[in-house]
Write a protein that holds these residues in place. Structure first.
Motif, mmCIF file in Angstrom:
data_model
loop_
_atom_site.group_PDB
_atom_site.id
_atom_site.type_symbol
_atom_site.label_atom_id
_atom_site.label_comp_id
_atom_site.label_asym_id
_atom_site.label_seq_id
_atom_site.Cartn_x
_atom_site.Cartn_y
_atom_site.Cartn_z
ATOM 1 N N ASP A 159 0.845 -1.203 0.000
ATOM 2 C CA ASP A 159 0.000 0.000 0.000
ATOM 3 C C ASP A 159 0.875 1.245 0.000
ATOM 4 O O ASP A 159 1.939 1.255 0.605
ATOM 5 N N ASP A 190 0.281 4.020 1.440
ATOM 6 C CA ASP A 190 0.152 4.884 2.616
ATOM 7 C C ASP A 190 1.045 4.445 3.772
ATOM 8 O O ASP A 190 0.871 4.890 4.896
ATOM 9 N N GLN A 246 1.061 1.763 5.350
ATOM 10 C CA GLN A 246 0.445 0.892 6.355
ATOM 11 C C GLN A 246 1.103 -0.476 6.352
ATOM 12 O O GLN A 246 1.099 -1.169 7.364
ATOM 13 N N ARG A 258 0.589 -3.658 11.629
ATOM 14 C CA ARG A 258 0.119 -2.712 10.613
ATOM 15 C C ARG A 258 0.045 -1.311 11.189
ATOM 16 O O ARG A 258 -0.620 -1.083 12.197
ATOM 17 N N ARG A 277 -2.236 4.984 8.785
ATOM 18 C CA ARG A 277 -1.913 5.693 7.556
ATOM 19 C C ARG A 277 -0.898 6.808 7.806
ATOM 20 O O ARG A 277 -0.996 7.517 8.791
HETATM 21 MG MG MG Z 1 -4.450 2.265 3.878
#
Ligand code: MG
Ligand code: UDP
Length: 318
Positions: A95, A97, A99, A198, A201
């Motif tokens: 991803d 962002d 994450q 995780r 963002r």
């Molecule tokens: Mg995300």
């Protein structure tokens, strides 16, 4: 001996604030690797500066390839575009962002070198999500794993490692509606799981809301299970059984006691109930029919507007 190549695939949708940081973290995480790597950035019709930032990066680093889609096709399509253009021996979608921390990549590669074809990265916890998302996510995995034959590992997003043979197998699946988690589970191969933490963002906001998540869940269930169709026929059967019993009772009492025009309320209840059940069953059929219609049109999953890459990139042994 030719060095192996890793392809990192990142879909970008309005992620201008993340580009630089992501690139720096990736470079730092991949510095020690014995393999060479390429970075495939798919711009999924962003309306901010994402594309210019990506092109600027591409000018600096020849390992980067930028694929600009003609409009926003959605994350799954963007990912598919990246997978189609990757030529590495191991492929890792990520991803934009941050994450999915790039620092986890060496651990994925470690498993790949051990001989696994698909290495899923499972979230150790969902504490970066709110309680509502946690509950709905849990429910979703329970429902889909009960309804479908392929087992979809819970809390595994798109962050994973796919080996070249597994990717080639995945590419044979022609469906336009792409529920990636399910497709990855469907192809099988030697699969293992590692866990990771995780992060929230880094910049920007998520493009998901509950309506989109609901549709995503529906997509997953209809792509991987025809149980709803069967359920609606069972429901129809059960209701007909009730209706039949009730009909016998009504006829019987009319014969024995005569007809004194009673039972308006039971009549209206039955009519409304049957109408509702029929509409619901039609809706379920409609969901599947709509998907058949879409598949039958055979449209491409995505359209590429332009690709930025350095000339030397096309040769595999670079
Ligand atoms: Mg995300
Ligand atoms: N994304 C995309 N197209 C879209 C929506 C999202 O390519 O239409 C990308 C987005 O840029 C990010 C990834 O998909 O790299 C995950 O998106 P997001 O962070 O919004 O989803 P979440 O992490 O909340 O599931």
């Amino acid at each position: 001996m030719t060095t192996k190549k890793i392809s990192i695939i990142i879909p970008f949708y309005n992620e201008a604030g993340n580009v630089t940081n992501l690139y720096q973290r990736l470079c730092a995480a991949l510095r020690e690797l014995p393999e060479s790597w390429e970075l495939i950035c798919v711009n999924d019709g962003s309306v901010d500066d994402t594309i210019s930032e990506l092109i600027a990066l591409q000018c600096m680093d020849t390992r980067i390839r930028v694929i600009d889609l003609s409009r926003n096709f959605g994350k799954e399509a963007a990912l598919t575009a990246g997978l189609d253009h990757a030529d590495g021996d191991a492929i890792i979608p990520l991803d934009a962002d941050l994450q999915d921390p790039p620092e986890v990549i060496p651990a994925l590669l470690e498993k790949w070198r051990e001989g696994f074809d698909i290495v899923n990265a499972m979230r150790a916890s969902r504490e970066s999500d709110g309680w509502r998302k946690r509950i709905t996510a849990r429910l979703f995995y329970q429902v889909i794993n009960r309804l479908s034959n392929v087992k979809i590992p819970p809390n595994v997003g798109d962050f994973r490692l796919i080996s070249r043979p597994a990717l080639d197998a995945l590419k044979q699946l022609p469906e336009r509606r792409r529920f990636m988690k399910g497709l990855f589970a469907w192809v099988g191969f030697r699969t293992t799981i590692i866990t990771y933490h995780r992060a929230p963002r880094y910049a920007g906001t998520t493009s998901w809301n509950y309506w989109k998540l609901w549709n995503f869940a529906l997509e997953g269930i209809t792509s991987f299970s025809s149980v709803p169709l069967r359920l609606s026929s069972y429901l129809g059967f059960t209701v007909s059984l009730f209706a039949f019993t009730y009909a016998i009772k009504t006829i019987g009492s009319t014969i024995i006691f005569g007809n004194s025009v009673k039972g308006y309320s039971s009549l209206i209840v039955v009519i409304l109930f049957l109408g509702g059940v029929q509409l619901m069953a039609l809706g379920v059929i409609g969901e599947y029919l709509g998907r058949i219609y879409e598949e039958s049109k055979q449209r491409p999953i995505y359209l590429v507007r332009q690709i930025w890459e350095s000339p030397s990139q096309n040769s595999k042994d670079s």
